[in-house]
Design an enzyme around this catalytic site. Structure first.
Site, PDB file in Angstrom:
ATOM      1  N   ASN A 149      47.482  30.342  25.851  1.00  0.00           N
ATOM      2  CA  ASN A 149      47.026  30.182  27.236  1.00  0.00           C
ATOM      3  C   ASN A 149      46.592  28.731  27.406  1.00  0.00           C
ATOM      4  O   ASN A 149      45.545  28.334  26.906  1.00  0.00           O
ATOM      5  CB  ASN A 149      45.854  31.148  27.480  1.00  0.00           C
ATOM      6  CG  ASN A 149      45.186  30.924  28.814  1.00  0.00           C
ATOM      7  OD1 ASN A 149      45.739  30.254  29.691  1.00  0.00           O
ATOM      8  ND2 ASN A 149      43.994  31.473  28.987  1.00  0.00           N
ATOM      9  N   TRP A 150      47.411  27.987  28.108  1.00  0.00           N
ATOM     10  CA  TRP A 150      47.141  26.543  28.206  1.00  0.00           C
ATOM     11  C   TRP A 150      46.128  26.180  29.285  1.00  0.00           C
ATOM     12  O   TRP A 150      45.765  25.007  29.426  1.00  0.00           O
ATOM     13  CB  TRP A 150      48.457  25.783  28.470  1.00  0.00           C
ATOM     14  CG  TRP A 150      49.397  25.832  27.313  1.00  0.00           C
ATOM     15  CD1 TRP A 150      49.142  26.346  26.071  1.00  0.00           C
ATOM     16  CD2 TRP A 150      50.747  25.351  27.274  1.00  0.00           C
ATOM     17  NE1 TRP A 150      50.254  26.215  25.274  1.00  0.00           N
ATOM     18  CE2 TRP A 150      51.247  25.608  25.987  1.00  0.00           C
ATOM     19  CE3 TRP A 150      51.573  24.733  28.211  1.00  0.00           C
ATOM     20  CZ2 TRP A 150      52.549  25.264  25.610  1.00  0.00           C
ATOM     21  CZ3 TRP A 150      52.864  24.388  27.849  1.00  0.00           C
ATOM     22  CH2 TRP A 150      53.333  24.652  26.559  1.00  0.00           C
ATOM     23  N   LYS A 151      45.744  27.157  30.074  1.00  0.00           N
ATOM     24  CA  LYS A 151      44.752  26.914  31.130  1.00  0.00           C
ATOM     25  C   LYS A 151      45.196  25.712  31.979  1.00  0.00           C
ATOM     26  O   LYS A 151      46.381  25.553  32.214  1.00  0.00           O
ATOM     27  CB  LYS A 151      43.364  26.731  30.511  1.00  0.00           C
ATOM     28  CG  LYS A 151      43.041  27.870  29.533  1.00  0.00           C
ATOM     29  CD  LYS A 151      41.624  27.899  29.060  1.00  0.00           C
ATOM     30  CE  LYS A 151      41.441  29.088  28.126  1.00  0.00           C
ATOM     31  NZ  LYS A 151      40.061  29.265  27.703  1.00  0.00           N
TER      32      LYS A 151
ATOM     33  N   HIS B 146      41.768  37.026  33.568  1.00  0.00           N
ATOM     34  CA  HIS B 146      41.109  36.177  32.561  1.00  0.00           C
ATOM     35  C   HIS B 146      39.648  35.945  32.963  1.00  0.00           C
ATOM     36  O   HIS B 146      39.339  35.842  34.156  1.00  0.00           O
ATOM     37  CB  HIS B 146      41.849  34.846  32.427  1.00  0.00           C
ATOM     38  CG  HIS B 146      41.362  34.046  31.260  1.00  0.00           C
ATOM     39  ND1 HIS B 146      40.235  33.259  31.342  1.00  0.00           N
ATOM     40  CD2 HIS B 146      41.810  33.950  29.986  1.00  0.00           C
ATOM     41  CE1 HIS B 146      40.026  32.703  30.147  1.00  0.00           C
ATOM     42  NE2 HIS B 146      40.968  33.107  29.310  1.00  0.00           N
TER      43      HIS B 146
ATOM     44  N   GLU C  97      37.863  33.400  32.990  1.00  0.00           N
ATOM     45  CA  GLU C  97      37.626  32.202  33.816  1.00  0.00           C
ATOM     46  C   GLU C  97      37.972  32.496  35.279  1.00  0.00           C
ATOM     47  O   GLU C  97      37.334  31.963  36.194  1.00  0.00           O
ATOM     48  CB  GLU C  97      38.425  31.015  33.261  1.00  0.00           C
ATOM     49  CG  GLU C  97      37.770  30.495  31.985  1.00  0.00           C
ATOM     50  CD  GLU C  97      38.709  29.888  30.974  1.00  0.00           C
ATOM     51  OE1 GLU C  97      39.858  29.575  31.310  1.00  0.00           O
ATOM     52  OE2 GLU C  97      38.285  29.726  29.803  1.00  0.00           O
TER      53      GLU C  97
ATOM     54  N   GLU D   8      38.628  39.679  25.043  1.00  0.00           N
ATOM     55  CA  GLU D   8      38.108  38.323  24.904  1.00  0.00           C
ATOM     56  C   GLU D   8      36.620  38.320  25.229  1.00  0.00           C
ATOM     57  O   GLU D   8      36.240  38.232  26.403  1.00  0.00           O
ATOM     58  CB  GLU D   8      38.830  37.383  25.866  1.00  0.00           C
ATOM     59  CG  GLU D   8      40.322  37.296  25.621  1.00  0.00           C
ATOM     60  CD  GLU D   8      40.889  35.995  26.158  1.00  0.00           C
ATOM     61  OE1 GLU D   8      41.433  35.240  25.358  1.00  0.00           O
ATOM     62  OE2 GLU D   8      40.757  35.735  27.360  1.00  0.00           O
TER      63      GLU D   8
ATOM     64  N   GLY E 169      36.310  29.314  24.146  1.00  0.00           N
ATOM     65  CA  GLY E 169      36.128  27.868  24.241  1.00  0.00           C
ATOM     66  C   GLY E 169      34.811  27.382  23.661  1.00  0.00           C
ATOM     67  O   GLY E 169      34.417  26.242  23.877  1.00  0.00           O
TER      68      GLY E 169
ATOM     69  N   SER F 133      38.326  31.541  20.720  1.00  0.00           N
ATOM     70  CA  SER F 133      38.229  30.585  19.609  1.00  0.00           C
ATOM     71  C   SER F 133      39.057  30.976  18.384  1.00  0.00           C
ATOM     72  O   SER F 133      38.638  30.758  17.246  1.00  0.00           O
ATOM     73  CB  SER F 133      36.765  30.357  19.220  1.00  0.00           C
ATOM     74  OG  SER F 133      36.047  29.817  20.314  1.00  0.00           O
TER      75      SER F 133
ATOM     76  N   GLY G  25      43.557  29.913  23.270  1.00  0.00           N
ATOM     77  CA  GLY G  25      43.390  28.829  24.236  1.00  0.00           C
ATOM     78  C   GLY G  25      43.531  27.481  23.546  1.00  0.00           C
ATOM     79  O   GLY G  25      44.622  26.979  23.299  1.00  0.00           O
TER      80      GLY G  25
HETATM   81  P1  PGA Z   1      39.917  29.687  23.366  1.00  0.00           P
HETATM   82  O1  PGA Z   1      40.422  30.407  24.699  1.00  0.00           O
HETATM   83  O2  PGA Z   1      40.894  30.073  22.273  1.00  0.00           O
HETATM   84  O3  PGA Z   1      39.940  28.221  23.677  1.00  0.00           O
HETATM   85  O4  PGA Z   1      38.566  30.216  23.085  1.00  0.00           O
HETATM   86  C1  PGA Z   1      40.921  31.714  24.672  1.00  0.00           C
HETATM   87  C2  PGA Z   1      41.238  32.175  26.071  1.00  0.00           C
HETATM   88  O5  PGA Z   1      40.487  31.856  27.001  1.00  0.00           O
HETATM   89  O6  PGA Z   1      42.243  32.872  26.296  1.00  0.00           O
END
Ligand code: PGA
Length: 248
Positions: free
Chosen positions: A6-8, A97, A99, A168, A174, A205, A226
């Site tokens: 997931n590149w956000k 997600h 976020e 998650e 993150g 993470s 991520g």
């Molecule tokens: P992260 O993000 O691996 O940077 O913690 C995971 C995600 O939000 O899908």
């Protein structure tokens, strides 16, 4: 196993094309057999989907969007429809997600609507669930997961292999913190007991250093990655770990 990057809000079209070319080169060096048994997905920003689709054509690596709307078309500024994604060669979408939930008002019911509509159109879906730190500290993890997964189950009564759920824990995204393998195992088993979905991915993470202990847990069927998906080396290393565990 399914490993999804997931590149956000990272990587425009040029960087996306460069990453995808680098990924294919790395896989070529390893030999495709090294990654056999792993479904690899990358989820770039909307504007970079085309570049990824072009670059990864016929590679077996699939491109997902990071969101999708449930309506066919209409006055929904900033949203993208299922048929727009399909016309762009996109194979699936992430929905719900944390976020999106935290910053953009996504709720259990809208995430479920997105998931159901995308599946109906033939897209694959990764639907995200997970508790916040406060909820975990108040012992509410189970209730939160029951609610989030329950909304999915209501919208999609028959889970299909095209639907994966990603667990998650919000406090692990993150932050460099990960759930312990036991926490992941417990949450995944709970999710599967509420809703018999084929794959539950862990996210939060995940990196090359912890991929093995997380992915080797029962009921952990892959990862949503991520930060560590933004570099070819770390993303490929996680895919290699998944492949090795699949073989063993
Ligand atoms: P992260 O993000 O691996 O940077 O913690 C995971 C995600 O939000 O899908």
């Amino acid at each position: 196993m399914l490993i999804a990057g997931n590149w956000k809000m990272h990587k425009g079209p040029g960087e996306t094309a460069g990453f995808c070319a680098g990924l294919l080169e790395r896989i070529g060096e390893l030999g495709a057999d090294e990654l056999a048994g792993v479904d690899i997905v990358v989820a770039p920003a909307f504007v970079s989907l085309h570049a990824a689709v072009e670059e990864l054509e016929e590679s077996g690596i699939r491109v997902y969007a990071q969101n999708v709307h449930w309506a066919e078309e209409g006055a929904f500024t900033g949203e993208v429809s299922r048929s727009m994604l399909i016309a762009s060669g996109v194979a699936g979408a992430i929905v719900g997600h944390s976020e999106r939930r935290l910053y953009f008002g996504e709720a259990d019911d809208t995430a479920a609507l997105r998931a159901a509509a995308a599946l109906e159109a033939g897209l694959d879906v990764i639907a995200c669930v997970g508790e916040t730190l406060e909820e975990r500290e108040h012992d509410e993890t189970e209730d939160v997961l029951r609610h989030q997964v329950g909304a999915l189950a209501e919208a999609i009564p028959e889970p299909t292999p095209a639907l994966a759920v990603a667990y998650e824990p919000v406090w692990a995204i993150g932050t460099g913190k990960t759930a312990t393998p036991e926490m992941a195992h417990e949450a995944h088993a709970l999710i599967k007991s509420i809703y018999p979905v084929e794959r539950v991915l862990y996210g939060g993470s995940v990196k090359p250093e912890n991929a093995e202990e997380l992915l080797s847990q029962d009921d952990v069927d892959g990862a949503l990655v991520g930060g560590a998906s933004l570099e070819v080396d770390s993303f490929t290393a996680i895919c290699e770990t998944a492949a090795r565990l699949t073989r063993s």
